[in-house]
Scaffold this motif. Structure first.
Motif, PDB file in Angstrom:
ATOM      1  N   ALA A 131      91.473  23.933  -3.364  1.00  0.00           N
ATOM      2  CA  ALA A 131      92.763  24.527  -2.986  1.00  0.00           C
ATOM      3  C   ALA A 131      93.776  24.382  -4.114  1.00  0.00           C
ATOM      4  N   MET A 132      93.737  23.245  -4.814  1.00  0.00           N
ATOM      5  CA  MET A 132      94.651  23.033  -5.939  1.00  0.00           C
ATOM      6  C   MET A 132      94.351  24.014  -7.066  1.00  0.00           C
ATOM      7  N   ASP A 133      93.064  24.275  -7.304  1.00  0.00           N
ATOM      8  CA  ASP A 133      92.693  25.249  -8.331  1.00  0.00           C
ATOM      9  C   ASP A 133      93.326  26.611  -8.053  1.00  0.00           C
ATOM     10  N   LYS A 134      93.482  26.938  -6.770  1.00  0.00           N
ATOM     11  CA  LYS A 134      94.024  28.249  -6.384  1.00  0.00           C
ATOM     12  C   LYS A 134      95.540  28.310  -6.494  1.00  0.00           C
ATOM     13  N   ILE A 135      96.226  27.253  -6.025  1.00  0.00           N
ATOM     14  CA  ILE A 135      97.689  27.324  -5.995  1.00  0.00           C
ATOM     15  C   ILE A 135      98.346  26.822  -7.276  1.00  0.00           C
ATOM     16  N   ALA A 136      97.613  26.027  -8.065  1.00  0.00           N
ATOM     17  CA  ALA A 136      98.194  25.476  -9.298  1.00  0.00           C
ATOM     18  C   ALA A 136      97.155  25.468 -10.410  1.00  0.00           C
ATOM     19  N   PRO A 137      96.728  26.645 -10.858  1.00  0.00           N
ATOM     20  CA  PRO A 137      95.733  26.705 -11.934  1.00  0.00           C
ATOM     21  C   PRO A 137      96.285  26.126 -13.232  1.00  0.00           C
ATOM     22  N   GLY A 138      95.371  25.685 -14.079  1.00  0.00           N
ATOM     23  CA  GLY A 138      95.806  25.098 -15.343  1.00  0.00           C
ATOM     24  C   GLY A 138      96.555  23.807 -15.112  1.00  0.00           C
ATOM     25  N   HIS A 139      97.756  23.740 -15.661  1.00  0.00           N
ATOM     26  CA  HIS A 139      98.581  22.537 -15.498  1.00  0.00           C
ATOM     27  C   HIS A 139      99.807  22.818 -14.630  1.00  0.00           C
ATOM     28  N   GLY A 140      99.677  23.736 -13.702  1.00  0.00           N
ATOM     29  CA  GLY A 140     100.795  24.083 -12.835  1.00  0.00           C
ATOM     30  C   GLY A 140     101.106  23.025 -11.804  1.00  0.00           C
ATOM     31  N   ALA A 141     102.244  23.192 -11.148  1.00  0.00           N
ATOM     32  CA  ALA A 141     102.687  22.249 -10.117  1.00  0.00           C
ATOM     33  C   ALA A 141     102.174  22.688  -8.755  1.00  0.00           C
ATOM     34  N   GLY A 142     101.608  21.740  -8.022  1.00  0.00           N
ATOM     35  CA  GLY A 142     101.113  22.055  -6.691  1.00  0.00           C
ATOM     36  C   GLY A 142     100.832  20.799  -5.893  1.00  0.00           C
ATOM     37  N   LEU A 183      96.905  15.423  -2.370  1.00  0.00           N
ATOM     38  CA  LEU A 183      96.610  15.589  -3.787  1.00  0.00           C
ATOM     39  C   LEU A 183      97.798  16.261  -4.480  1.00  0.00           C
ATOM     40  N   PHE A 184      98.200  15.708  -5.616  1.00  0.00           N
ATOM     41  CA  PHE A 184      99.323  16.235  -6.389  1.00  0.00           C
ATOM     42  C   PHE A 184      98.849  16.570  -7.800  1.00  0.00           C
ATOM     43  N   SER A 185      99.275  17.700  -8.319  1.00  0.00           N
ATOM     44  CA  SER A 185      99.050  17.942  -9.742  1.00  0.00           C
ATOM     45  C   SER A 185     100.033  17.057 -10.503  1.00  0.00           C
ATOM     46  N   ARG A 186      99.739  16.790 -11.741  1.00  0.00           N
ATOM     47  CA  ARG A 186     100.630  15.920 -12.521  1.00  0.00           C
ATOM     48  C   ARG A 186     102.020  16.549 -12.654  1.00  0.00           C
ATOM     49  N   ALA A 187     102.046  17.867 -12.845  1.00  0.00           N
ATOM     50  CA  ALA A 187     103.329  18.548 -12.986  1.00  0.00           C
ATOM     51  C   ALA A 187     104.175  18.398 -11.726  1.00  0.00           C
ATOM     52  N   ALA A 188     103.533  18.417 -10.554  1.00  0.00           N
ATOM     53  CA  ALA A 188     104.271  18.240  -9.302  1.00  0.00           C
ATOM     54  C   ALA A 188     104.713  16.792  -9.131  1.00  0.00           C
ATOM     55  N   ALA A 189     103.809  15.867  -9.416  1.00  0.00           N
ATOM     56  CA  ALA A 189     104.123  14.441  -9.262  1.00  0.00           C
ATOM     57  C   ALA A 189     105.282  14.025 -10.167  1.00  0.00           C
ATOM     58  N   GLN A 190     105.320  14.577 -11.364  1.00  0.00           N
ATOM     59  CA  GLN A 190     106.390  14.231 -12.306  1.00  0.00           C
ATOM     60  C   GLN A 190     107.769  14.635 -11.793  1.00  0.00           C
ATOM     61  N   GLN A 191     107.817  15.642 -10.938  1.00  0.00           N
ATOM     62  CA  GLN A 191     109.093  16.088 -10.379  1.00  0.00           C
ATOM     63  C   GLN A 191     109.419  15.402  -9.054  1.00  0.00           C
ATOM     64  N   ILE A 251     107.796  24.066  -5.206  1.00  0.00           N
ATOM     65  CA  ILE A 251     106.425  23.746  -5.588  1.00  0.00           C
ATOM     66  C   ILE A 251     105.500  24.201  -4.455  1.00  0.00           C
ATOM     67  N   PRO A 252     104.479  24.986  -4.740  1.00  0.00           N
ATOM     68  CA  PRO A 252     103.586  25.460  -3.672  1.00  0.00           C
ATOM     69  C   PRO A 252     102.829  24.315  -3.005  1.00  0.00           C
ATOM     70  N   VAL A 253     102.699  24.414  -1.684  1.00  0.00           N
ATOM     71  CA  VAL A 253     101.997  23.399  -0.898  1.00  0.00           C
ATOM     72  C   VAL A 253     100.936  24.089  -0.049  1.00  0.00           C
ATOM     73  N   ALA A 254      99.709  23.583  -0.120  1.00  0.00           N
ATOM     74  CA  ALA A 254      98.622  24.100   0.707  1.00  0.00           C
ATOM     75  C   ALA A 254      98.191  23.018   1.690  1.00  0.00           C
ATOM     76  N   GLU A 255      97.763  23.433   2.863  1.00  0.00           N
ATOM     77  CA  GLU A 255      97.302  22.496   3.891  1.00  0.00           C
ATOM     78  C   GLU A 255      95.831  22.786   4.180  1.00  0.00           C
ATOM     79  N   VAL A 256      94.993  21.763   4.050  1.00  0.00           N
ATOM     80  CA  VAL A 256      93.547  21.940   4.166  1.00  0.00           C
ATOM     81  C   VAL A 256      92.988  21.038   5.266  1.00  0.00           C
ATOM     82  N   PRO A 257      92.250  21.575   6.229  1.00  0.00           N
ATOM     83  CA  PRO A 257      91.648  20.740   7.278  1.00  0.00           C
ATOM     84  C   PRO A 257      90.634  19.756   6.701  1.00  0.00           C
TER      85      PRO A 257
END
Length: 322
Positions: A176-187, A237-245, A270-276
């Motif tokens: 899910a993180m790969d989809k909402i925050a590809p590369g080094h994006g915030a998610g 799960l947090f991307s580093r870019a999201a955690a830094q903020q 910052i985009p947020v996804a919810e996964v069962p």
């Protein structure tokens, strides 16, 4: 008494009431969380006696994944959780594909959790398992925040020490993180138990816990995070870019801190996804549902009021995703 005098008196009362509420907000708001020098270092199997400096969230990542485990008096449940975590991370499917570190944050325990955790690291000599000891008990939110601020991962996972979540579901969050925050994006990707509400996993919980759950959902809709069905699952799960903020702007050290994190993500766009995910009740919870309910209501009001008044705010990162 003429009309102008009545109007003046009413205005004075309103100003006094608002001033009193503001003073109460300042008094009830938690003080800044202080990080002591000893808490910026860790012990491990490789360094059992000589503390080593932790990474800093503001710096570039050093590993693919950091797992932050808040632990308060967890000598009994921690071994099971750590075993399942490492079994997955070192499985044939993932071996040598993803570098990781595990940061166990002892939140001022009274049962020698740090010593027990350090002893456990000897069972996994090839894994980077770090033990950090907070000098004073902060609360779960404070322990998670500390681990995040000193994590080196490009992605950072918070997970409870009770092994209630199925750790292999990390892969669902990762996808899910790969989809909402590809590369080094915030998610941010939230593990969710909402799909279990009518199953035995939740139905068999105590009546008080279920009342608390439904009451919380109602309040969350009021404060602005009703779009997230399960804010309290300890598997995020947090991307580093999201955690830094997000984490430098976190103020609540108490158990309702998850809501503040999600409010900050919303504020920062910052985009947020919810996964069962799969989850099961584990005996030994240290949550007192009555006191926790009262604290929850107070803390949610404090968070919302501070954000509305601009006393607490997050600063968007200038970094751009790849």
């Amino acid at each position: 008494m003429d009309q102008s005098s009545l109007l003046y008196g009413a205005l004075t009362l309103v100003i006094l009431a608002l001033s009193s509420l503001y003073v109460a907000l300042v008094i009830w708001s938690p003080p800044p969380i202080v990080t002591r020098d000893s808490e910026t270092k860790y012990l491990s199997n490789a360094y059992p006696k000589k503390p080593r400096p932790l990474a800093k969230l503001a710096d570039p990542s050093t590993v693919d994944l950091t797992i932050v485990v808040p632990a308060y008096n967890e000598t009994e449940r921690l071994p099971i959780m750590l075993a399942s975590t490492i079994a997955h991370l070192t499985s044939p499917a993932l071996k040598n594909k993803r570098t990781f570190e595990i940061i166990i944050v002892d939140d001022g325990s009274s049962d020698n959790t740090s010593a027990a955790a350090l002893k456990l690291t000897a069972k996994y000599p090839k894994c980077d398992v770090r033990v950090v000891t907070l000098e004073k008990n902060l609360g779960k939110g404070g322990a998670v925040r500390h681990g995040m601020l000193f994590g080196g991962g490009e992605r950072l996972l918070m997970v409870d020490a009770d092994d209630a979540s199925r750790f292999t579901d990390l892969e669902l969050l990762w996808e899910a993180m790969d989809k909402i925050a590809p590369g080094h994006g915030a998610g941010v990707v939230v593990g969710s138990r909402a799909h279990l509400v009518k199953t035995e996993a939740v139905v068999k919980r105590s009546l008080l816990r279920n009342i608390l759950m439904y009451g919380l959902h109602t309040i969350l809709r009021i404060v602005g995070v009703g779009h997230i069905r399960d804010t309290q699952c300890g598997f995020k799960l947090f991307s580093r870019a999201a955690a830094q903020q997000i984490f430098p702007a976190q103020h609540l050290p108490t158990w309702i801190f998850d809501v503040e994190l999600l409010l900050l993500a919303k504020q920062l766009r910052i985009p947020v996804a919810e996964v069962p995910i799969q989850w099961h009740e584990v005996p030994g919870s240290k949550l007192n549902v009555v006191s926790a309910s009262l604290q929850m209501l107070r803390d949610l009001l404090i968070v919302r009021a501070n954000h509305l008044l601009g006393r607490w705010k997050a600063t968007p990162s200038k970094a751009k995703s790849d």
